[in-house]
Design an enzyme around this catalytic site. Structure first.
Site, PDB file in Angstrom:
ATOM      1  N   HIS A  54       0.714  -2.084  -0.355  1.00  0.00           N
ATOM      2  CA  HIS A  54      -0.245   0.069  -0.031  1.00  0.00           C
ATOM      3  C   HIS A  54       1.461   1.243   0.039  1.00  0.00           C
ATOM      4  CE1 HIS A  54      -3.345   2.713   1.105  1.00  0.00           C
ATOM      5  NE2 HIS A  54      -4.260   1.164   0.808  1.00  0.00           N
ATOM      6  N   PHE A  55       0.896   2.085  -0.754  1.00  0.00           N
ATOM      7  CA  PHE A  55       1.675   1.088  -1.942  1.00  0.00           C
ATOM      8  C   PHE A  55       3.571   1.184  -2.819  1.00  0.00           C
ATOM      9  CE2 PHE A  55      -2.221   3.376  -2.049  1.00  0.00           C
ATOM     10  CZ  PHE A  55      -3.954   2.806  -3.058  1.00  0.00           C
TER      11      PHE A  55
END
EC number: 4.2.1.59
Length: 156
Positions: A54-55
């Protein structure tokens, strides 16, 4: 706990909350006013497990985990007020009006300010705000319920 400003470290927090790595999201409590307000700190590092996905290349703390940190701070406040706190859990009953204003990224220190809106018996509604510096990153109203903690399995 005293009415005045007080600091609790992560060891003290672990005596109140059942959460452990990777889901213990409080590092310190810096202010505590019984039955009213708590202010806690979460230090966000690149080593957080959730940043793996993420991410990739642009790590952002998931908003749901910021709301969870707000709820954990509220849980620390509420659980200290009940008898047999080691036999209870605080669980989500609802999330209202969650708004995300600023991304939280590695290196940020998140200040979680949680105020009791209403508290009756085993149910409470809390207003929480998460700040990075003086910037509001997230705000949410959370409802929670204090429930009996399930018995641990014999082999744990």
């Amino acid at each position: 706990m005293a009415e005045a400003k007080q600091v609790l470290d992560v060891t003290d927090i672990q005596k109140i909350l059942p959460h452990r790595y990777p889901l213990l999201l409080l590092d310190r409590i810096i202010e505590f006013k019984r039955k009213e307000r708590i202010v806690a700190i979460k230090n966000v590092t690149i080593n957080e497990q959730f940043f793996q996905g993420h991410f990739p290349g642009y790590p952002i703390m998931p908003g749901v985990l910021i709301v969870e940190a707000i709820a954990q701070a509220g849980g620390a406040l509420l659980l200290t007020e009940i008898p047999d706190q080691n036999e209870k859990l605080m669980v989500f009953a609802g999330i209202e009006k969650a708004k995300f204003r600023k991304p939280v990224v590695p290196g940020d220190q998140v200040r979680l300010e949680v105020d009791v809106i209403v508290w009756r018996n085993t149910a409470a509604k809390l207003m929480g705000k998460a700040f990075v510096g003086d910037k509001l990153a997230c705000e949410a109203t959370v409802s929670c319920q204090i429930v009996p903690r399930p018995a641990k399995p014999e082999n744990s």
